[in-house]
Design an enzyme around this catalytic site. Structure first.
Site, mmCIF file in Angstrom:
data_model
loop_
_atom_site.group_PDB
_atom_site.id
_atom_site.type_symbol
_atom_site.label_atom_id
_atom_site.label_comp_id
_atom_site.label_asym_id
_atom_site.label_seq_id
_atom_site.Cartn_x
_atom_site.Cartn_y
_atom_site.Cartn_z
ATOM 1 N N HIS A 1 0.848 -1.191 0.000
ATOM 2 C CA HIS A 1 0.000 0.000 0.000
ATOM 3 C C HIS A 1 0.880 1.236 0.000
ATOM 4 O O HIS A 1 1.737 1.410 0.863
ATOM 5 C CB HIS A 1 -0.937 -0.022 1.208
ATOM 6 C CG HIS A 1 -1.966 -1.114 1.105
ATOM 7 N ND1 HIS A 1 -2.252 -1.970 2.131
ATOM 8 C CD2 HIS A 1 -2.748 -1.476 0.045
ATOM 9 C CE1 HIS A 1 -3.195 -2.825 1.718
ATOM 10 N NE2 HIS A 1 -3.506 -2.550 0.466
ATOM 11 N N ARG B 1 0.818 4.399 0.655
ATOM 12 C CA ARG B 1 1.000 5.419 1.696
ATOM 13 C C ARG B 1 1.633 4.902 2.970
ATOM 14 O O ARG B 1 1.923 5.688 3.876
ATOM 15 C CB ARG B 1 -0.350 6.051 2.020
ATOM 16 C CG ARG B 1 -1.408 5.098 2.574
ATOM 17 C CD ARG B 1 -2.746 5.812 2.586
ATOM 18 N NE ARG B 1 -3.838 4.965 3.041
ATOM 19 C CZ ARG B 1 -5.110 5.403 3.112
ATOM 20 N NH1 ARG B 1 -5.407 6.636 2.758
ATOM 21 N NH2 ARG B 1 -6.063 4.603 3.521
ATOM 22 N N GLU B 2 1.888 3.607 3.056
ATOM 23 C CA GLU B 2 2.467 3.023 4.274
ATOM 24 C C GLU B 2 3.992 3.112 4.202
ATOM 25 O O GLU B 2 4.690 2.117 4.050
ATOM 26 C CB GLU B 2 1.961 1.580 4.419
ATOM 27 C CG GLU B 2 0.442 1.532 4.562
ATOM 28 C CD GLU B 2 -0.183 0.146 4.370
ATOM 29 O OE1 GLU B 2 0.562 -0.843 4.233
ATOM 30 O OE2 GLU B 2 -1.429 0.069 4.356
ATOM 31 N N ARG C 1 -3.253 4.848 -1.964
ATOM 32 C CA ARG C 1 -3.118 3.493 -1.405
ATOM 33 C C ARG C 1 -2.914 2.426 -2.484
ATOM 34 O O ARG C 1 -2.091 1.520 -2.351
ATOM 35 C CB ARG C 1 -4.410 3.184 -0.635
ATOM 36 C CG ARG C 1 -4.657 1.732 -0.285
ATOM 37 C CD ARG C 1 -6.020 1.601 0.412
ATOM 38 N NE ARG C 1 -6.449 0.212 0.564
ATOM 39 C CZ ARG C 1 -6.142 -0.551 1.603
ATOM 40 N NH1 ARG C 1 -5.370 -0.081 2.567
ATOM 41 N NH2 ARG C 1 -6.584 -1.780 1.689
ATOM 42 N N ASN D 1 -3.589 -5.799 -2.218
ATOM 43 C CA ASN D 1 -3.802 -6.822 -1.199
ATOM 44 C C ASN D 1 -5.249 -7.328 -1.149
ATOM 45 O O ASN D 1 -5.687 -7.917 -0.168
ATOM 46 C CB ASN D 1 -3.362 -6.317 0.177
ATOM 47 C CG ASN D 1 -2.901 -7.453 1.075
ATOM 48 O OD1 ASN D 1 -2.371 -8.460 0.590
ATOM 49 N ND2 ASN D 1 -3.124 -7.317 2.374
ATOM 50 N N ARG D 2 -5.976 -7.085 -2.219
ATOM 51 C CA ARG D 2 -7.281 -7.722 -2.441
ATOM 52 C C ARG D 2 -7.265 -8.451 -3.780
ATOM 53 O O ARG D 2 -8.281 -8.931 -4.236
ATOM 54 C CB ARG D 2 -8.408 -6.672 -2.474
ATOM 55 C CG ARG D 2 -8.604 -5.871 -1.202
ATOM 56 C CD ARG D 2 -9.124 -6.731 -0.064
ATOM 57 N NE ARG D 2 -9.490 -5.930 1.118
ATOM 58 C CZ ARG D 2 -8.637 -5.397 1.984
ATOM 59 N NH1 ARG D 2 -7.332 -5.584 1.821
ATOM 60 N NH2 ARG D 2 -9.073 -4.694 3.029
ATOM 61 N N HIS E 1 3.171 -4.218 6.352
ATOM 62 C CA HIS E 1 2.230 -3.115 6.163
ATOM 63 C C HIS E 1 2.306 -2.182 7.377
ATOM 64 O O HIS E 1 3.067 -2.403 8.298
ATOM 65 C CB HIS E 1 0.799 -3.659 6.057
ATOM 66 C CG HIS E 1 0.498 -4.404 4.792
ATOM 67 N ND1 HIS E 1 -0.345 -3.915 3.826
ATOM 68 C CD2 HIS E 1 0.933 -5.608 4.338
ATOM 69 C CE1 HIS E 1 -0.433 -4.785 2.834
ATOM 70 N NE2 HIS E 1 0.335 -5.831 3.107
ATOM 71 N N SER E 2 1.474 -1.143 7.368
ATOM 72 C CA SER E 2 1.230 -0.335 8.557
ATOM 73 C C SER E 2 -0.190 0.190 8.437
ATOM 74 O O SER E 2 -0.754 0.158 7.343
ATOM 75 C CB SER E 2 2.220 0.841 8.652
ATOM 76 O OG SER E 2 1.894 1.866 7.732
ATOM 77 N N TYR E 3 -0.824 0.709 9.466
ATOM 78 C CA TYR E 3 -0.373 0.779 10.828
ATOM 79 C C TYR E 3 -1.349 0.014 11.708
ATOM 80 O O TYR E 3 -2.404 -0.407 11.233
ATOM 81 C CB TYR E 3 -0.293 2.259 11.282
ATOM 82 C CG TYR E 3 -1.638 2.970 11.339
ATOM 83 C CD1 TYR E 3 -2.363 3.051 12.519
ATOM 84 C CD2 TYR E 3 -2.181 3.532 10.188
ATOM 85 C CE1 TYR E 3 -3.598 3.692 12.550
ATOM 86 C CE2 TYR E 3 -3.419 4.170 10.218
ATOM 87 C CZ TYR E 3 -4.121 4.244 11.406
ATOM 88 O OH TYR E 3 -5.346 4.856 11.424
ATOM 89 N N TYR F 1 -10.398 -7.866 10.548
ATOM 90 C CA TYR F 1 -11.690 -8.012 9.891
ATOM 91 C C TYR F 1 -11.507 -8.941 8.689
ATOM 92 O O TYR F 1 -10.395 -9.107 8.193
ATOM 93 C CB TYR F 1 -12.219 -6.660 9.392
ATOM 94 C CG TYR F 1 -11.129 -5.717 8.938
ATOM 95 C CD1 TYR F 1 -10.457 -5.919 7.738
ATOM 96 C CD2 TYR F 1 -10.738 -4.636 9.732
ATOM 97 C CE1 TYR F 1 -9.443 -5.083 7.336
ATOM 98 C CE2 TYR F 1 -9.711 -3.786 9.332
ATOM 99 C CZ TYR F 1 -9.076 -4.011 8.135
ATOM 100 O OH TYR F 1 -8.055 -3.192 7.739
ATOM 101 N N GLU G 1 1.600 -5.400 10.685
ATOM 102 C CA GLU G 1 1.142 -4.011 10.624
ATOM 103 C C GLU G 1 2.029 -3.259 11.610
ATOM 104 O O GLU G 1 1.887 -3.406 12.822
ATOM 105 C CB GLU G 1 -0.331 -3.889 11.050
ATOM 106 C CG GLU G 1 -1.313 -4.656 10.162
ATOM 107 C CD GLU G 1 -1.706 -3.880 8.912
ATOM 108 O OE1 GLU G 1 -1.249 -2.730 8.739
ATOM 109 O OE2 GLU G 1 -2.476 -4.435 8.112
#
Ligand SMILES: [Zn+2]
Length: 409
Positions: free
Chosen positions: A168, A170-171, A226, A243-244, A296-298, A348, A370
């Site tokens: 992603h 922005r991470e 993202r 990541n989907r 990843h984050s966060y 989730y 994360e």
């Protein structure tokens, strides 16, 4: 500190934007957030989309400057418990660049733009021929080269661990960690007994940035981007959530079929050149890859399969014990607390993730990290936290690697 031109550039779009944290109670609260999201421009930070909000959880989201008053009023009127995590995103984004390191080029304690990372990849490989080799695994939608580093002492039939960063865009702390890992590997090999043993017996495949196009876009146009930057006919919306996009319950749950959404699963599994390249490499090297790690984050979490379903993996008990020991090791340095567990119940449900896919390919040890923080800065984690974040994460990765070595299969 010398203010960077780019620092100002990042801030300018975000003047007056706020990040809220709302404590969601019952189903009615969930409905209220849906209502809010349908009438205002809201960028969900945690969870990744409005559809993933569960009762009795907390939700972080960014609101455009012009909507902040409406949103605040709505939260007050409906008695939704909330706090403002970030009062002016512009200021926090400028404050990201708080590293005291004066380097103008590459630095392990600064966020580096892609061209700097790419030059670093070449340099670190050239400087460490005994430990690092480089290969190309594909090109991105916009034509950038995907370099993969193989880190380890030369040997035949070595088991391997695959680790990637920068899914992603922005991470930013994620690519910073992959660079830190490679540096620590070459810096401490032959000096520190643990790293020496790991690199003698294992190879680490390190993919420094998966979503390079998106990462470039966060430096040039929109710090909060993202997804990938792919386009398709029939829509003006850009990008797929990488990541989907994996073939693991693809788009069945916790993902969107709408190209304009942040969790868009793509037109098909592996529709993105970046995810296809990663998956192809792993498929071709399945006999050696014993663990898959994705950074990843966060939110400070360590997750294992499954996320596309509430079912548990066959070695659930083992993964739980390994995660427990790993987060304990991570916390030993700076006291940073991580939660852990299967993705679906710990955060989730979300289908199409790389960790689930890798696990279903037969890679028994598959984890998503994360990294810091828990929302104080979110995606705008200051550079002054790179060192501590990377140091503690390195302990975690070394712990997993040792475990894998002792449990080869
Ligand atoms: Zn992510």
């Amino acid at each position: 500190m010398v203010p960077l031109a780019s620092a100002h550039h990042h801030g300018e779009h975000f003047e007056g934007e706020k990040v809220f944290r709302v404590s969601v109670g019952d189903e009615n609260d969930v409905k209220l957030i849906h209502e809010l999201a349908s009438t205002n421009q809201i960028d969900f930070w945690k969870p990744d989309s409005v559809t993933q909000i569960k009762p009795h959880s907390s939700v972080d989201f960014r609101v455009k400057a012009e909507d902040t008053v409406t949103v605040e009023d709505f939260l007050d009127q409906n008695e939704l418990q909330h706090e403002v995590l970030i009062h002016n995103l512009r200021n926090v984004l400028e404050a990201q660049f708080d590293s005291q390191v004066r380097a103008t080029g590459h630095s392990y304690e600064k966020y580096n733009k892609w061209e700097t990372i790419e030059a670093w990849i070449e340099q670190v490989t050239a400087d460490n021929p005994e430990l690092i080799s480089r290969q190309t695994i594909g090109t991105t939608f916009e034509g950038r080269t995907m370099h993969l580093l193989k880190v380890g002492k030369a040997g035949s039939d070595k088991p391997a661990i695959f680790m990637d960063c920068g899914f992603h865009a922005r991470e930013w702390i994620s690519p910073a960690f992959c660079q830190w890992f490679v540096r620590e590997a070459v810096r401490t090999y032959g000096q520190e007994i643990h790293m020496t043993e790991l690199l003698d017996k294992l190879d680490f495949y390190v993919l420094p940035v998966v979503n390079i196009d998106g990462y470039v876009y966060t430096w040039t146009k929109n710090r909060m981007w993202r997804k990938t930057r792919s386009t398709q006919s029939g829509t003006s919306c850009v990008g797929t959530d990488p990541n989907r996009n994996f073939d693991a319950g693809w788009c069945e749950i916790g993902a969107s079929r709408s190209p304009c959404d942040e969790t868009y699963c793509g037109s098909a599994a592996e529709s993105e050149k970046e995810t296809k390249a990663l998956a192809d490499f792993i498929r071709s090297n399945l006999s050696s890859i014993k663990a898959y790690l994705t950074i990843h984050s966060y939110s400070q979490m360590m997750l294992y399969p499954y996320s596309y379903d509430y079912k548990l993996p066959a070695n659930n008990v083992e993964l739980n014990a390994l995660a427990k020991a790993t987060v304990k090791e991570l916390a030993s340095l700076h006291g940073t607390k991580y939660t852990y567990g299967p993705g679906a119940t710990t955060i989730y449900p979300a289908a199409g993730g790389s960790d689930d896919w890798a696990y279903d390919q037969g890679i028994k040890y598959s984890f998503t990290f994360e990294l810091r923080d828990k929302g104080r800065y979110g995606f705008a984690l200051p550079e002054s936290q790179i060192r501590a974040t990377c140091e503690e994460t390195l302990l975690a990765i070394k712990h997993i690697a040792s475990y894998v070595l002792e449990h080869l299969y």
